[in-house]
Write a protein that holds these residues in place. Structure first.
Motif, mmCIF file in Angstrom:
data_model
loop_
_atom_site.group_PDB
_atom_site.id
_atom_site.type_symbol
_atom_site.label_atom_id
_atom_site.label_comp_id
_atom_site.label_asym_id
_atom_site.label_seq_id
_atom_site.Cartn_x
_atom_site.Cartn_y
_atom_site.Cartn_z
ATOM 1 N N PRO A 96 101.093 89.009 131.207
ATOM 2 C CA PRO A 96 101.065 90.368 131.759
ATOM 3 C C PRO A 96 100.292 91.321 130.840
ATOM 4 C CG PRO A 96 103.274 89.831 130.963
ATOM 5 C CD PRO A 96 102.438 88.601 130.801
ATOM 6 N N PRO A 97 99.854 92.455 131.365
ATOM 7 C CA PRO A 97 98.985 93.362 130.609
ATOM 8 C C PRO A 97 99.501 93.760 129.229
ATOM 9 C CG PRO A 97 99.172 94.101 132.868
ATOM 10 C CD PRO A 97 100.139 92.969 132.697
ATOM 11 N N GLU A 98 100.755 94.138 129.146
ATOM 12 C CA GLU A 98 101.273 94.726 127.907
ATOM 13 C C GLU A 98 101.576 93.720 126.801
ATOM 14 O OE1 GLU A 98 104.525 93.597 130.653
ATOM 15 O OE2 GLU A 98 102.767 94.861 130.933
ATOM 16 N N THR A 99 101.544 92.439 127.093
ATOM 17 C CA THR A 99 101.877 91.418 126.107
ATOM 18 C C THR A 99 100.693 91.149 125.176
ATOM 19 O OG1 THR A 99 103.413 90.361 127.644
ATOM 20 C CG2 THR A 99 102.643 89.035 125.797
ATOM 21 N N PRO A 100 100.884 91.314 123.862
ATOM 22 C CA PRO A 100 99.801 91.018 122.911
ATOM 23 C C PRO A 100 99.449 89.533 122.937
ATOM 24 C CG PRO A 100 101.514 92.326 121.867
ATOM 25 C CD PRO A 100 102.056 91.858 123.184
ATOM 26 N N ARG A 101 98.117 89.248 122.795
ATOM 27 C CA ARG A 101 97.666 87.864 122.827
ATOM 28 C C ARG A 101 96.387 87.689 122.044
ATOM 29 N NH1 ARG A 101 96.202 89.520 128.299
ATOM 30 N NH2 ARG A 101 98.217 90.488 128.125
ATOM 31 N N GLN A 102 96.150 86.436 121.632
ATOM 32 C CA GLN A 102 94.931 86.094 120.901
ATOM 33 C C GLN A 102 94.672 84.594 121.038
ATOM 34 O OE1 GLN A 102 95.177 86.134 116.593
ATOM 35 N NE2 GLN A 102 93.043 86.772 116.441
ATOM 36 N N VAL A 103 93.504 84.245 121.504
ATOM 37 C CA VAL A 103 93.059 82.864 121.512
ATOM 38 C C VAL A 103 92.364 82.631 120.174
ATOM 39 C CG1 VAL A 103 91.491 81.232 122.601
ATOM 40 C CG2 VAL A 103 92.838 82.782 124.012
ATOM 41 N N PHE A 104 92.697 81.533 119.496
ATOM 42 C CA PHE A 104 92.089 81.253 118.197
ATOM 43 C C PHE A 104 91.919 79.753 118.032
ATOM 44 C CE2 PHE A 104 96.628 81.192 117.592
ATOM 45 C CZ PHE A 104 96.864 80.151 116.709
ATOM 46 N N ASN A 105 91.099 79.372 117.069
ATOM 47 C CA ASN A 105 90.846 77.963 116.824
ATOM 48 C C ASN A 105 90.973 77.686 115.333
ATOM 49 O OD1 ASN A 105 89.977 75.352 116.610
ATOM 50 N ND2 ASN A 105 88.072 75.639 117.741
ATOM 51 N N ASP A 106 92.096 77.114 114.943
ATOM 52 C CA ASP A 106 92.296 76.720 113.558
ATOM 53 C C ASP A 106 92.304 75.192 113.434
ATOM 54 O OD1 ASP A 106 94.725 76.216 114.751
ATOM 55 O OD2 ASP A 106 95.924 77.303 113.278
ATOM 56 N N THR A 107 91.564 74.538 114.343
ATOM 57 C CA THR A 107 91.448 73.080 114.335
ATOM 58 C C THR A 107 90.020 72.686 113.969
ATOM 59 O OG1 THR A 107 90.716 72.746 116.625
ATOM 60 C CG2 THR A 107 93.097 73.067 116.271
ATOM 61 N N GLU A 108 89.744 71.410 113.997
ATOM 62 C CA GLU A 108 88.396 70.888 113.707
ATOM 63 C C GLU A 108 87.584 70.660 114.982
ATOM 64 O OE1 GLU A 108 87.234 70.511 110.535
ATOM 65 O OE2 GLU A 108 89.127 71.452 109.967
ATOM 66 N N GLU A 109 88.171 70.917 116.161
ATOM 67 C CA GLU A 109 87.519 70.662 117.440
ATOM 68 C C GLU A 109 87.139 71.973 118.125
ATOM 69 O OE1 GLU A 109 89.598 67.844 120.035
ATOM 70 O OE2 GLU A 109 90.923 67.437 118.343
ATOM 71 N N ASP A 110 86.075 71.945 118.937
ATOM 72 C CA ASP A 110 85.728 73.101 119.762
ATOM 73 C C ASP A 110 86.756 73.256 120.882
ATOM 74 O OD1 ASP A 110 83.449 73.536 118.264
ATOM 75 O OD2 ASP A 110 82.129 72.500 119.672
ATOM 76 N N HIS A 111 87.001 74.492 121.272
ATOM 77 C CA HIS A 111 87.903 74.793 122.388
ATOM 78 C C HIS A 111 87.115 75.554 123.438
ATOM 79 C CE1 HIS A 111 91.546 75.181 119.395
ATOM 80 N NE2 HIS A 111 90.985 73.994 119.352
ATOM 81 N N ARG A 112 87.448 75.352 124.703
ATOM 82 C CA ARG A 112 86.834 76.119 125.788
ATOM 83 C C ARG A 112 87.935 76.586 126.735
ATOM 84 N NH1 ARG A 112 81.548 74.201 128.766
ATOM 85 N NH2 ARG A 112 80.681 75.365 127.033
ATOM 86 N N TRP A 113 87.936 77.878 127.014
ATOM 87 C CA TRP A 113 88.921 78.516 127.886
ATOM 88 C C TRP A 113 88.230 79.177 129.076
ATOM 89 C CZ3 TRP A 113 94.264 79.246 126.859
ATOM 90 C CH2 TRP A 113 94.702 78.869 125.581
ATOM 91 N N LEU A 114 88.887 79.159 130.223
ATOM 92 C CA LEU A 114 88.543 80.020 131.347
ATOM 93 C C LEU A 114 89.594 81.118 131.335
ATOM 94 C CD1 LEU A 114 87.187 80.867 134.018
ATOM 95 C CD2 LEU A 114 88.787 79.315 135.180
#
Length: 131
Positions: A96-114
């Motif tokens: 929901p809008p008010e919830t803080p969020r962050q996508v991050f990558n602390d691994t050795e692999e690439d990540h892809r998000w939609l």
């Protein structure tokens, strides 16, 4: 298969995301494909985000938009509030809008998000201070 980057028709638009131009986010510098522009979206704000190892989006919340997150390739990582989660490929989340969020990558692999936000409010995100 048709070798066309973008096809427009009367009833739909189509793009090969693997061939689309990637641009850095203004707030985090993370590369993404702006499907809003590429497809002419008017009711939602979809983007494909590519996170290399040690990359991260800004810790933020939205004012109006709820966001749909889907892991295209991973495993991926996301911070929701104070919780850090491992998110496997093929997993979908709604935040929901008010919830803080962050996508991050602390691994050795690439990540892809939609990531899709709706309604299509421009500049709806608010960058938050890190704890």
């Amino acid at each position: 298969m048709e070798d066309v980057r973008r096809v427009m028709a009367d009833d739909y638009d189509r793009i090969d995301v693997t061939e689309a131009e990637r641009t850095p986010s203004a707030s985090s510098g993370t590369d993404h494909v702006d499907l809003v522009t590429e497809l002419g979206c008017t009711e939602m704000r979809p983007k494909v985000w590519d996170l290399a190892p040690d990359d991260a989006m800004s810790y933020h919340r939205q004012h109006e938009q709820e966001e749909f997150y889907y892991v295209l390739s991973g495993p991926a990582r996301i911070r929701i509030g104070d919780e850090r989660l491992d998110v496997s490929e093929g997993t979908a989340l709604r935040i929901p809008p008010e919830t803080p969020r962050q996508v991050f990558n602390d691994t050795e692999e690439d990540h892809r998000w939609l990531i899709v936000g709706a309604p299509p409010a421009e500049d709806d995100g608010e960058v938050l201070e890190e704890d």
